[in-house]
Design an enzyme around this catalytic site. Structure first.
Site, PDB file in Angstrom:
ATOM      1  N   GLU A 110     131.074  59.653 110.202  1.00  0.00           N
ATOM      2  CA  GLU A 110     131.662  59.347 111.516  1.00  0.00           C
ATOM      3  C   GLU A 110     130.983  60.149 112.617  1.00  0.00           C
ATOM      4  O   GLU A 110     130.862  59.691 113.754  1.00  0.00           O
ATOM      5  CB  GLU A 110     133.180  59.592 111.463  1.00  0.00           C
ATOM      6  CG  GLU A 110     133.867  58.472 110.684  1.00  0.00           C
ATOM      7  CD  GLU A 110     135.050  58.910 109.854  1.00  0.00           C
ATOM      8  OE1 GLU A 110     135.633  59.973 110.109  1.00  0.00           O
ATOM      9  OE2 GLU A 110     135.407  58.156 108.912  1.00  0.00           O
ATOM     10  N   HIS A 158     129.258  64.384 108.489  1.00  0.00           N
ATOM     11  CA  HIS A 158     130.097  63.249 108.080  1.00  0.00           C
ATOM     12  C   HIS A 158     129.601  61.978 108.759  1.00  0.00           C
ATOM     13  O   HIS A 158     129.117  62.019 109.895  1.00  0.00           O
ATOM     14  CB  HIS A 158     131.563  63.525 108.455  1.00  0.00           C
ATOM     15  CG  HIS A 158     132.492  62.535 107.839  1.00  0.00           C
ATOM     16  ND1 HIS A 158     132.717  61.294 108.397  1.00  0.00           N
ATOM     17  CD2 HIS A 158     133.216  62.579 106.699  1.00  0.00           C
ATOM     18  CE1 HIS A 158     133.553  60.624 107.611  1.00  0.00           C
ATOM     19  NE2 HIS A 158     133.868  61.389 106.578  1.00  0.00           N
ATOM     20  N   LYS A 178     140.597  64.153 109.141  1.00  0.00           N
ATOM     21  CA  LYS A 178     140.003  63.522 110.334  1.00  0.00           C
ATOM     22  C   LYS A 178     140.877  63.827 111.551  1.00  0.00           C
ATOM     23  O   LYS A 178     141.424  64.921 111.632  1.00  0.00           O
ATOM     24  CB  LYS A 178     139.807  62.023 110.086  1.00  0.00           C
ATOM     25  CG  LYS A 178     139.026  61.774 108.781  1.00  0.00           C
ATOM     26  CD  LYS A 178     138.591  60.365 108.579  1.00  0.00           C
ATOM     27  CE  LYS A 178     137.833  60.268 107.247  1.00  0.00           C
ATOM     28  NZ  LYS A 178     137.269  58.944 107.018  1.00  0.00           N
ATOM     29  N   GLU A 227     129.052  59.759 100.326  1.00  0.00           N
ATOM     30  CA  GLU A 227     130.045  58.852 100.906  1.00  0.00           C
ATOM     31  C   GLU A 227     129.332  57.622 101.465  1.00  0.00           C
ATOM     32  O   GLU A 227     128.809  57.671 102.590  1.00  0.00           O
ATOM     33  CB  GLU A 227     130.805  59.539 102.044  1.00  0.00           C
ATOM     34  CG  GLU A 227     131.574  60.764 101.632  1.00  0.00           C
ATOM     35  CD  GLU A 227     132.722  61.052 102.595  1.00  0.00           C
ATOM     36  OE1 GLU A 227     133.857  61.155 102.116  1.00  0.00           O
ATOM     37  OE2 GLU A 227     132.494  61.150 103.812  1.00  0.00           O
ATOM     38  N   GLY A 275     137.255  54.149 104.448  1.00  0.00           N
ATOM     39  CA  GLY A 275     138.386  53.541 105.147  1.00  0.00           C
ATOM     40  C   GLY A 275     138.452  52.034 105.003  1.00  0.00           C
ATOM     41  O   GLY A 275     139.161  51.367 105.761  1.00  0.00           O
ATOM     42  N   SER A 296     137.369  55.587 100.219  1.00  0.00           N
ATOM     43  CA  SER A 296     138.516  54.835  99.684  1.00  0.00           C
ATOM     44  C   SER A 296     139.008  55.363  98.333  1.00  0.00           C
ATOM     45  O   SER A 296     139.461  54.583  97.495  1.00  0.00           O
ATOM     46  CB  SER A 296     138.200  53.337  99.603  1.00  0.00           C
ATOM     47  OG  SER A 296     137.980  52.821 100.910  1.00  0.00           O
ATOM     48  N   ASN A 348     140.114  65.436 103.788  1.00  0.00           N
ATOM     49  CA  ASN A 348     139.574  65.357 105.152  1.00  0.00           C
ATOM     50  C   ASN A 348     140.568  64.571 105.997  1.00  0.00           C
ATOM     51  O   ASN A 348     140.635  63.346 105.911  1.00  0.00           O
ATOM     52  CB  ASN A 348     138.203  64.654 105.130  1.00  0.00           C
ATOM     53  CG  ASN A 348     137.650  64.466 106.533  1.00  0.00           C
ATOM     54  OD1 ASN A 348     138.205  65.000 107.500  1.00  0.00           O
ATOM     55  ND2 ASN A 348     136.573  63.712 106.653  1.00  0.00           N
TER      56      ASN A 348
END
Ligand code: 13P
Length: 252
Positions: A97, A95, A11, A165, A171, A209, A9
């Site tokens: 985000e 996702h 992003k 996730e 991250g 991560s 991904n």
């Protein structure tokens, strides 16, 4: 036996030229496409060039998002049909985000899952708790709620991938422990069994991560079939190592 998946991904990273350079470097290493479903999720602007570069290489193309309507006056949005026409076969839905930065609700995510399936795309549904929810002991309840809401009204033999996730691991350099990740993956599979006849065949990925040096511990878990990787997937050598780790797990 579930075929492992290694998913990149990207992003909001890489221009189309940078994406093509990645494809050249990555393909030169002969990634293990027969043993592993290797999927790249570039930004929309790189989908068309990558669809050409990845054609007949065995590397799959995915999109990071889509809208739930098929066409019309929805400025800035892209439909599942448009993606499928460019050779996209997977689409990330929900996702964290998009949930937390862009305010996507469970209801919108459910509509997107439905629309993705209608367009012939395989959704990669992302679920995961925040740190606050984990510390409050609510991680399992949050994940079950997200899963049920996203798949509401669906049933039968669903083509689906689920990515667990935990938001606090994305991250941050922090990962879930292998035991916690396995526990959540088993919970997800158990929940899927009451929704779809394909629960045993559904790939469940871990994300957050993941790096070449820690991926093996997740891949060894019984209910984890691969990884959804952000930062480390931007480098072709790191993504190759991740794909090879999934291949070695496939052969065990
Ligand atoms: P990182 O691998 O950068 O933590 O991102 C994980 C992720 O969000 C993949 O979808």
């Amino acid at each position: 036996m579930r075929k492992p998946m290694m998913a990149a991904n990207w992003k909001m990273n890489k221009t189309s030229e940078e994406a093509l350079q990645f494809a050249r470097d990555f393909l030169r290493m002969s990634p293990p496409v027969s043993e592993v479903d290797v999927v790249i999720f570039p930004p929309f602007t790189a989908i068309y060039p990558l669809s050409r570069a990845l054609d007949k290489t065995g590397v799959h193309l995915g999109a990071q998002n889509m809208y739930y309507e098929t066409c019309g006056a929805f400025t800035g949005e892209i439909s599942g049909g448009m993606l499928a026409a460019e050779g996209v076969t997977y689409v990330i839905i929900g996702h964290s985000e998009r949930r937390h930065i862009l305010g996507e609700s469970d209801a919108v995510i459910a509509k997107k899952i439905q629309a993705a399936l209608e367009s012939g795309l395989t959704p990669v549904l992302c679920v995961g708790e925040t740190l606050q929810e984990r510390e409050a002991g609510d991680a399992a309840a949050v994940v079950v709620r997200q899963l049920k809401a996203a798949l509401w009204g669906l049933g039968g033999d669903l083509p689906l991938v689920v990515a667990y996730e935990p938001v606090w691991a994305i991250g941050t350099g922090k990962t879930a422990s292998d035991a916690d990740a396995q526990e959540m993956a088993a919970l997800i599979r158990n929940e899927l069994a009451s929704i779809t006849t394909a629960a045993e065949r559904t790939r469940i990925l871990y994300g957050g991560s993941v790096k070449p040096d820690n991926v093996a511990m997740f891949l060894q878990a019984r209910d984890i079939d691969g990884a959804l990787v952000g930062g480390a997937s931007l480098d072709p050598h790191a993504f190759y190592r991740l794909s090879m780790a999934a291949k070695s797990q496939a052969s065990i």
